[in-house]
Scaffold this motif. Structure first.
Motif, mmCIF file in Angstrom:
data_model
loop_
_atom_site.group_PDB
_atom_site.id
_atom_site.type_symbol
_atom_site.label_atom_id
_atom_site.label_comp_id
_atom_site.label_asym_id
_atom_site.label_seq_id
_atom_site.Cartn_x
_atom_site.Cartn_y
_atom_site.Cartn_z
ATOM 1 N N LYS A 104 84.493 49.093 -17.223
ATOM 2 C CA LYS A 104 83.195 49.757 -17.169
ATOM 3 C C LYS A 104 82.707 49.898 -15.729
ATOM 4 N N TYR A 105 83.067 48.946 -14.884
ATOM 5 C CA TYR A 105 82.634 49.011 -13.492
ATOM 6 C C TYR A 105 83.148 50.270 -12.810
ATOM 7 N N PHE A 106 84.383 50.659 -13.133
ATOM 8 C CA PHE A 106 84.970 51.840 -12.512
ATOM 9 C C PHE A 106 84.743 53.108 -13.333
ATOM 10 N N ALA A 107 84.572 53.009 -14.642
ATOM 11 C CA ALA A 107 84.526 54.189 -15.501
ATOM 12 C C ALA A 107 83.119 54.636 -15.857
ATOM 13 N N GLU A 108 82.113 53.787 -15.710
ATOM 14 C CA GLU A 108 80.762 54.138 -16.092
ATOM 15 C C GLU A 108 79.846 54.102 -14.883
ATOM 16 N N PRO A 109 78.687 54.771 -14.975
ATOM 17 C CA PRO A 109 77.759 54.753 -13.839
ATOM 18 C C PRO A 109 77.349 53.340 -13.465
ATOM 19 N N SER A 110 77.005 53.173 -12.194
ATOM 20 C CA SER A 110 76.680 51.841 -11.697
ATOM 21 C C SER A 110 75.374 51.300 -12.269
ATOM 22 N N ARG A 111 74.530 52.186 -12.805
ATOM 23 C CA ARG A 111 73.264 51.753 -13.388
ATOM 24 C C ARG A 111 72.837 52.756 -14.450
ATOM 25 N N LYS A 112 71.938 52.345 -15.310
ATOM 26 C CA LYS A 112 71.511 53.179 -16.426
ATOM 27 C C LYS A 112 70.430 54.183 -16.047
ATOM 28 N N LYS A 113 69.794 53.989 -14.930
ATOM 29 C CA LYS A 113 68.760 54.915 -14.446
ATOM 30 C C LYS A 113 69.115 55.246 -12.997
ATOM 31 N N LEU A 114 69.693 56.451 -12.788
ATOM 32 C CA LEU A 114 70.229 56.782 -11.476
ATOM 33 C C LEU A 114 69.149 57.085 -10.447
ATOM 34 N N LEU A 115 68.009 57.602 -10.896
ATOM 35 C CA LEU A 115 66.948 57.986 -9.971
ATOM 36 C C LEU A 115 65.651 57.266 -10.328
ATOM 37 N N PRO A 116 64.810 57.004 -9.348
ATOM 38 C CA PRO A 116 63.498 56.416 -9.659
ATOM 39 C C PRO A 116 62.611 57.428 -10.366
ATOM 40 N N ASP A 117 61.535 56.944 -10.933
ATOM 41 C CA ASP A 117 60.591 57.844 -11.608
ATOM 42 C C ASP A 117 60.080 58.889 -10.629
ATOM 43 N N LEU A 118 59.943 60.115 -11.129
ATOM 44 C CA LEU A 118 59.551 61.235 -10.274
ATOM 45 C C LEU A 118 58.037 61.293 -10.147
ATOM 46 N N GLU A 119 57.574 61.391 -8.918
ATOM 47 C CA GLU A 119 56.148 61.482 -8.628
ATOM 48 C C GLU A 119 55.846 62.855 -8.039
ATOM 49 N N PRO A 120 54.608 63.356 -8.197
ATOM 50 C CA PRO A 120 54.246 64.642 -7.567
ATOM 51 C C PRO A 120 54.297 64.540 -6.053
ATOM 52 N N ALA A 121 54.475 65.676 -5.424
ATOM 53 C CA ALA A 121 54.581 65.693 -3.966
ATOM 54 C C ALA A 121 53.285 65.244 -3.308
ATOM 55 N N PHE A 122 52.158 65.445 -3.961
ATOM 56 C CA PHE A 122 50.861 64.991 -3.451
ATOM 57 C C PHE A 122 50.006 64.605 -4.655
ATOM 58 N N LYS A 207 86.291 59.822 -17.187
ATOM 59 C CA LYS A 207 86.919 60.012 -18.489
ATOM 60 C C LYS A 207 88.058 61.020 -18.346
ATOM 61 N N ARG A 208 89.238 60.615 -18.801
ATOM 62 C CA ARG A 208 90.420 61.489 -18.821
ATOM 63 C C ARG A 208 90.705 62.093 -17.456
ATOM 64 N N GLY A 209 90.573 61.288 -16.420
ATOM 65 C CA GLY A 209 90.916 61.731 -15.087
ATOM 66 C C GLY A 209 89.872 62.583 -14.395
ATOM 67 N N VAL A 210 88.662 62.695 -14.950
ATOM 68 C CA VAL A 210 87.614 63.536 -14.366
ATOM 69 C C VAL A 210 86.374 62.678 -14.131
ATOM 70 N N HIS A 211 85.785 62.822 -12.959
ATOM 71 C CA HIS A 211 84.513 62.172 -12.663
ATOM 72 C C HIS A 211 83.388 63.086 -13.162
ATOM 73 N N ILE A 212 82.732 62.680 -14.232
ATOM 74 C CA ILE A 212 81.735 63.502 -14.905
ATOM 75 C C ILE A 212 80.337 63.074 -14.468
ATOM 76 N N LYS A 213 79.499 64.055 -14.180
ATOM 77 C CA LYS A 213 78.113 63.802 -13.790
ATOM 78 C C LYS A 213 77.237 63.846 -15.036
ATOM 79 N N ASN A 214 76.870 62.677 -15.497
ATOM 80 C CA ASN A 214 76.115 62.540 -16.741
ATOM 81 C C ASN A 214 74.627 62.621 -16.436
ATOM 82 N N LEU A 215 74.004 63.730 -16.814
ATOM 83 C CA LEU A 215 72.585 63.925 -16.532
ATOM 84 C C LEU A 215 71.692 63.104 -17.448
ATOM 85 N N ASP A 216 72.247 62.564 -18.519
ATOM 86 C CA ASP A 216 71.435 61.768 -19.439
ATOM 87 C C ASP A 216 70.895 60.506 -18.782
ATOM 88 N N VAL A 217 71.584 59.994 -17.768
ATOM 89 C CA VAL A 217 71.128 58.786 -17.070
ATOM 90 C C VAL A 217 70.477 59.137 -15.735
#
Length: 369
Positions: A104-122, A207-217
């Protein structure tokens, strides 16, 4: 049937005779006759050569040792299990969990929430949409040779693309490259910090030799996320969010990024509810034609807004797909050549990028052409 004693007594003279013949020297008449008979027999009947004895190969020895070790392990494991069933089961379960953790360390994302919560620019401002863009062969192209090391070229318009759209989107670079490789390149490409966050190979699914960008996390509302990539496999989990651009390998006349600017800006200015509905226009892969179609639709919307004043974008051009060209940067007239007008007002800055090469931290620059 003769008794056993009679059989032995009758065979005794024959045995003695054969021993005499075998022990007779070649000079003895009997010996000379036997020697000649042996010579004739050996000359008339060819003897089949004996195959040479081959020593066991290293492979066969290795196979035998492996089989022996496996058999010993099975026997030892069975004996251990018989003596302590519960302890053996717990040990095996712990080993399996340790192996799964490494996978899992090599095959899954390093964390379940890749980005911090989004805040407005101002404070009190709107929540920006998110633009996720690939690095290798989308923003840059890299080659390696022993003579010059790594040489990295930036796609024409890449810097202008990031600088302009940073006013409309939260820009995330998501690459399948290692951070040790990509970080110095991004620092060189974006010295002003238009890129909000950077995600690397450790954050991908493998997965299957491809580094997939999972937007769900990604920790973002997918109705407000646009992904730009050259490889459909890497965004295969969310094709409805993706814009697949042509793979860039150094062509200095490429305008793919510049062509996308009016489309991406108009989606923000029109405040579309779900970007996935608008991205269907780009599903056929012909970006220039799709953008032209979208600009025509946007112009028609503007015409239908009777008497409504058109808003303006950052550089003063109409927000409705840049149907009206003008503004502070690079405005061009309708009479100018089509080749110089690719990308709308951005045609004037669609010059080839620069090439910077060398090891990380010591890069130099030169013109791409």
């Amino acid at each position: 049937m003769l008794p056993a004693s009679r059989q032995y007594s009758r065979s005794t003279p024959l045995v003695v005779t054969r021993l005499i013949h075998a022990l007779s020297p070649p000079t003895h008449p009997v010996g000379r006759g036997l020697a000649s008979l042996r010579h004739l027999a050996s000359a008339s009947i060819p003897q089949a050569p004996h195959p040479p004895q081959q020593a066991p190969s290293a492979t066969s020895w290795s196979r035998r040792l492996t089989q022996l070790a496996a058999a010993s392990a099975v026997i030892g494991g069975a004996a251990t299990y018989i003596s302590d069933p519960d302890g053996t089961t717990a040990t095996v379960r712990g080993a399996v969990e340790a192996v799964d953790a490494q996978i899992k360390y090599f095959a899954e994302p390093s964390r379940k929430k890749l980005l911090p919560d989004l805040e407005p620019a101002f404070p009190g401002g709107p929540i920006p949409r998110t633009l996720v863009i690939d690095l290798e062969r989308t923003l840059i192209y890299s080659t390696y040779s022993r003579a010059s090391g790594w040489r990295v070229a930036k796609r024409p318009g890449a810097e202008a693309f990031l600088a302009y759209l940073a006013s409309f989107y939260e820009i995330i670079v998501f690459t399948s490259a290692l951070d040790s490789y990509a970080e110095p390149i991004l620092n060189k490409l974006d010295p002003n910090g238009y890129i909000t966050d950077k995600l690397y190979r450790a954050e991908t699914d493998y997965k299957r030799g491809v580094h997939i960008k999972n937007l769900d996390v990604l920790n973002r509302d997918l109705s407000r996320v646009v992904v730009i990539d050259h490889d459909a496999k890497q965004v295969g989990l969310h094709p409805q969010n993706a814009i697949i651009v042509p793979e860039w390998t150094g062509d200095s006349s490429d305008t793919a990024l510049l062509d996308l600017i009016p489309f991406l800006e108009a989606m923000v200015n029109d405040d579309v509810a779900d970007v996935r509905e608008e991205l269907k226009l780009l599903s056929d892969g012909d970006i220039a034609a799709a953008v032209a179609e979208y600009r025509a639709v946007a112009a028609a919307r503007a015409d239908n807004a009777a008497g409504a004043g058109a808003g303006t974008g950052l550089f003063g051009h109409a927000i409705t797909g840049m149907a009206q060209q003008g503004g502070a940067v690079g405005a061009q007239s309708e009479e100018e050549d089509d080749e110089t007008r690719k990308g709308g007002i951005w045609g004037s800055i669609g010059r080839p990028g620069k090439i910077f090469h060398g090891s990380s931290g010591g890069a130099t620059t030169k013109n791409a052409n």
